[in-house]
Design a protein around this motif. Structure first.
Motif, PDB file in Angstrom:
ATOM      1  N   LEU A 189      37.703  80.866  83.116  1.00  0.00           N
ATOM      2  CA  LEU A 189      38.661  81.970  83.126  1.00  0.00           C
ATOM      3  C   LEU A 189      38.159  83.138  82.289  1.00  0.00           C
ATOM      4  O   LEU A 189      37.464  82.940  81.293  1.00  0.00           O
ATOM      5  CB  LEU A 189      40.010  81.501  82.572  1.00  0.00           C
ATOM      6  CG  LEU A 189      40.701  80.360  83.325  1.00  0.00           C
ATOM      7  CD1 LEU A 189      41.983  79.960  82.594  1.00  0.00           C
ATOM      8  CD2 LEU A 189      41.014  80.744  84.763  1.00  0.00           C
ATOM      9  N   ASP A 190      38.536  84.363  82.693  1.00  0.00           N
ATOM     10  CA  ASP A 190      38.197  85.534  81.887  1.00  0.00           C
ATOM     11  C   ASP A 190      39.287  85.766  80.834  1.00  0.00           C
ATOM     12  O   ASP A 190      40.220  84.971  80.693  1.00  0.00           O
ATOM     13  CB  ASP A 190      37.975  86.766  82.771  1.00  0.00           C
ATOM     14  CG  ASP A 190      39.236  87.210  83.521  1.00  0.00           C
ATOM     15  OD1 ASP A 190      40.352  86.774  83.145  1.00  0.00           O
ATOM     16  OD2 ASP A 190      39.105  88.000  84.473  1.00  0.00           O
ATOM     17  N   LEU A 196      36.761  83.709  87.019  1.00  0.00           N
ATOM     18  CA  LEU A 196      35.541  84.483  87.228  1.00  0.00           C
ATOM     19  C   LEU A 196      34.908  84.075  88.554  1.00  0.00           C
ATOM     20  O   LEU A 196      35.080  82.935  89.006  1.00  0.00           O
ATOM     21  CB  LEU A 196      34.547  84.216  86.099  1.00  0.00           C
ATOM     22  CG  LEU A 196      34.842  84.813  84.727  1.00  0.00           C
ATOM     23  CD1 LEU A 196      33.817  84.304  83.716  1.00  0.00           C
ATOM     24  CD2 LEU A 196      34.804  86.328  84.787  1.00  0.00           C
ATOM     25  N   PRO A 197      34.150  84.960  89.194  1.00  0.00           N
ATOM     26  CA  PRO A 197      33.397  84.562  90.385  1.00  0.00           C
ATOM     27  C   PRO A 197      32.227  83.664  89.974  1.00  0.00           C
ATOM     28  O   PRO A 197      31.303  84.118  89.302  1.00  0.00           O
ATOM     29  CB  PRO A 197      32.911  85.892  90.975  1.00  0.00           C
ATOM     30  CG  PRO A 197      32.917  86.846  89.819  1.00  0.00           C
ATOM     31  CD  PRO A 197      34.020  86.402  88.910  1.00  0.00           C
ATOM     32  N   SER A 198      32.305  82.411  90.302  1.00  0.00           N
ATOM     33  CA  SER A 198      31.258  81.468  89.894  1.00  0.00           C
ATOM     34  C   SER A 198      30.062  81.566  90.827  1.00  0.00           C
ATOM     35  O   SER A 198      30.165  82.064  91.952  1.00  0.00           O
ATOM     36  CB  SER A 198      31.798  80.038  89.889  1.00  0.00           C
ATOM     37  OG  SER A 198      32.256  79.662  91.170  1.00  0.00           O
ATOM     38  N   ARG A 199      28.920  81.096  90.333  1.00  0.00           N
ATOM     39  CA  ARG A 199      27.691  81.089  91.131  1.00  0.00           C
ATOM     40  C   ARG A 199      27.023  79.729  91.010  1.00  0.00           C
ATOM     41  O   ARG A 199      27.025  79.123  89.930  1.00  0.00           O
ATOM     42  CB  ARG A 199      26.743  82.186  90.659  1.00  0.00           C
ATOM     43  CG  ARG A 199      27.088  83.553  91.249  1.00  0.00           C
ATOM     44  CD  ARG A 199      26.146  84.614  90.763  1.00  0.00           C
ATOM     45  NE  ARG A 199      26.495  85.052  89.416  1.00  0.00           N
ATOM     46  CZ  ARG A 199      25.789  85.947  88.733  1.00  0.00           C
ATOM     47  NH1 ARG A 199      24.699  86.467  89.255  1.00  0.00           N
ATOM     48  NH2 ARG A 199      26.168  86.316  87.529  1.00  0.00           N
ATOM     49  N   LYS A 261      35.544  75.519  82.583  1.00  0.00           N
ATOM     50  CA  LYS A 261      34.886  75.327  81.299  1.00  0.00           C
ATOM     51  C   LYS A 261      35.879  75.407  80.144  1.00  0.00           C
ATOM     52  O   LYS A 261      36.723  76.295  80.084  1.00  0.00           O
ATOM     53  CB  LYS A 261      33.795  76.383  81.124  1.00  0.00           C
ATOM     54  CG  LYS A 261      32.842  76.135  79.959  1.00  0.00           C
ATOM     55  CD  LYS A 261      31.832  77.273  79.865  1.00  0.00           C
ATOM     56  CE  LYS A 261      30.972  77.384  81.098  1.00  0.00           C
ATOM     57  NZ  LYS A 261      30.060  78.549  81.065  1.00  0.00           N
ATOM     58  N   LYS A 262      35.725  74.460  79.213  1.00  0.00           N
ATOM     59  CA  LYS A 262      36.589  74.417  78.033  1.00  0.00           C
ATOM     60  C   LYS A 262      35.741  74.118  76.806  1.00  0.00           C
ATOM     61  O   LYS A 262      34.588  73.696  76.909  1.00  0.00           O
ATOM     62  CB  LYS A 262      37.681  73.356  78.201  1.00  0.00           C
ATOM     63  CG  LYS A 262      38.652  73.659  79.340  1.00  0.00           C
ATOM     64  CD  LYS A 262      39.716  72.599  79.481  1.00  0.00           C
ATOM     65  CE  LYS A 262      40.653  72.929  80.635  1.00  0.00           C
ATOM     66  NZ  LYS A 262      41.706  71.887  80.812  1.00  0.00           N
ATOM     67  N   ILE A 263      36.353  74.319  75.645  1.00  0.00           N
ATOM     68  CA  ILE A 263      35.654  74.044  74.397  1.00  0.00           C
ATOM     69  C   ILE A 263      36.535  73.197  73.495  1.00  0.00           C
ATOM     70  O   ILE A 263      37.752  73.397  73.432  1.00  0.00           O
ATOM     71  CB  ILE A 263      35.237  75.352  73.682  1.00  0.00           C
ATOM     72  CG1 ILE A 263      34.448  75.039  72.405  1.00  0.00           C
ATOM     73  CG2 ILE A 263      36.460  76.213  73.383  1.00  0.00           C
ATOM     74  CD1 ILE A 263      33.792  76.258  71.790  1.00  0.00           C
TER      75      ILE A 263
END
Length: 344
Positions: A189-190, A196-199, A261-263
Motif C-alpha cells: 500500500l502507498d 501500488l502497481p506491482s511488477r 508487504k508488512k513489517i
C-alpha cells in the motif's frame, strides 16, 4: 480419519489466527461441534488439530471455516478453503527437527517488557522504507488455480557485481518450478492506503542456481530476468558479515500469508544465537519464509525460515507475542554463496 495436506494447512492457519486455547471454544460451538468431545490438552496447535479431526468426523470442516470467517472475513486462505481442495503456501520447517530451540530466559523477558528503551531516530523509518523496496513476494503456481507463497529479497555482496535474489529452500528449490514462479515487487500500500502497481519478474532459467537444504542453511539463490531494465528500481540489500547477540532487537519485512508487504517492528528480541541460527520473538506467519531479518541499523542478520507457537513448559510471554521464530545466521549464507559462486 486420513490427515491431508488441507488439514495440516488449516491447522496452521487456525493456530496463527487464534493462538490461545481459551479462544477456540467459540468457533467450536459456532461450527455446531460439542466442546466436551474435544481434547484440550497440549498447546493451541494441538487443540486445533483435535478440533479439525472432530469436525472432519462430523462432516463440519466447512462449518468450522465459516465460523472463522465471521471474525476474519478477508482472510484469503480461509476463503480458498471453501472453494478448493487444498490451501497452498510454503510450510515452514519444524524448528524441533532442524535445530535445538533455546528457551526464553528471564533476562530476555525483562528487556522485552520494561528494561530497554525503544526510542529511535526518525530516520530509522526512512531507512526501512528504502530497504523494503528490495523485498518481494515469491509466488509458485501449483495446479490450475492455487499458489504457494513465500518472501525473498534482492542482494549484493562486496566483490561480486551482479544482483541476486534469495528465498528459502523450502519455498522453491526444484528447477522444474522456475517457469511457474514469479517474483513480485511493490505488492504493498502507498501512504494513502491505495495499492501500488506491482511488477513481477521471472527467474533466469539459465542463470546461477544455488541451493542449501533445510537442515543446512535453507536457502535458494538465483538471478531474475531483467528484460525491460527495470529491476534496478528496486535496488538491493548489501550483505556483509555481522555480529548479533542475545537481547538485541530485530525487525522483519515480509509478505505474511502472501498478503501485501508488512513489517514487524519492536519489540522483537533475539533470544538465542549460535553458529548456525538466530532465534527471536516476533510476529510472523506462513508466507514470511525467506524474509530478511534486520538489526536496528537495517543490516541483515538472518534469513527467516521458521516460526510457530510456544510449547508446553516454555515461559509465559506478554500477550500477542509469539515464540519460536528462527532464521539462518546471515554469515553462513554469505559464505555458502561466495564459495559456490567462485566455483562456477
Amino acid at each position: 480419519m486420513t490427515w491431508t495436506k488441507k488439514h495440516t494447512q488449516l491447522n496452521d492457519i487456525f493456530s496463527d489466527l487464534v493462538p490461545n486455547k481459551e479462544g477456540i471454544t467459540k468457533y467450536v460451538r459456532d461450527a455446531g461441534l460439542k466442546p466436551q468431545f474435544i481434547d484440550t490438552s497440549g498447546n493451541a496447535m494441538d487443540v486445533w488439530s483435535n478440533v479439525i479431526s472432530e469436525a472432519e468426523k462430523n462432516s463440519k470442516v466447512d462449518n468450522l471455516v465459516r465460523s472463522m470467517l465471521t471474525t476474519y472475513p478477508d482472510n484469503s486462505f480461509l476463503k480458498s478453503a471453501l472453494n478448493s481442495g487444498e490451501i497452498d503456501f510454503s510450510l515452514s520447517p519444524d524448528i524441533d527437527e532442524t535445530s535445538f530451540w533455546e528457551e526464553v530466559s528471564d533476562d530476555t523477558l525483562e528487556v522485552l517488557t520494561m528494561e530497554q528503551s525503544s526510542l529511535l531516530p526518525v530516520n530509522f523509518l526512512a531507512k526501512g522504507v528504502l530497504k523494503s523496496k528490495s523485498v518481494g513476494k515469491v509466488e509458485v503456481k501449483i495446479g490450475s488455480s492455487n499458489y504457494s507463497v513465500g518472501t525473498g529479497f534482492l542482494f549484493k555482496i562486496s566483490g561480486i557485481d551482479d544482483v541476486f535474489f534469495i528465498t528459502n529452500y523450502h519455498v522453491i528449490h526444484n528447477r522444474e518450478d522456475i517457469e511457474r514462479t514469479r517474483i513480485i515487487f511493490d505488492f504493498e500500500l502507498d501512504i494513502n492506503g491505495d495499492s501500488l502497481p506491482s511488477r513481477s519478474f521471472k527467474i533466469d532459467p539459465n542463470g546461477p542456481w544455488y541451493c542449501s537444504e533445510i537442515k543446512e542453511y535453507d536457502a535458494t539463490i538465483f538471478k531474475l530476468i531483467d528484460q525491460d531494465s527495470t529491476l534496478a528500481e528496486f535496488g538491493w540489500i548489501d550483505l556483509k558479515e555481522i555480529e548479533i547477540t542475545k537481547n538485541d532487537f530485530v525487525n522483519i519485512i515480509q509478505h505474511p500469508k502472501g498478503e501485501m508487504k508488512k513489517i514487524s517492528l519492536y519489540h522483537n528480541i533475539v533470544t538465542h544465537k549460535d553458529e548456525r541460527v538466530v532465534q527471536y520473538l516476533t510476529d510472523t506467519q506462513r508466507g514470511s519464509s525467506g524474509s530478511p531479518v534486520f538489526n536496528s541499523d537495517w543490516e541483515v542478520v538472518a534469513l527467516h525460515h521458521s516460526g510457530g507457537g510456544s510449547r508446553p513448559g516454555e515461559p509465559a510471554l506478554p500477550s500477542g507475542i509469539k515464540s519460536r521464530n528462527e532464521g539462518i545466521f546471515i554469515n553462513n549464507i554469505i559464505q555458502f554463496f561466495t564459495e559456490n559462486h567462485q566455483n562456477i
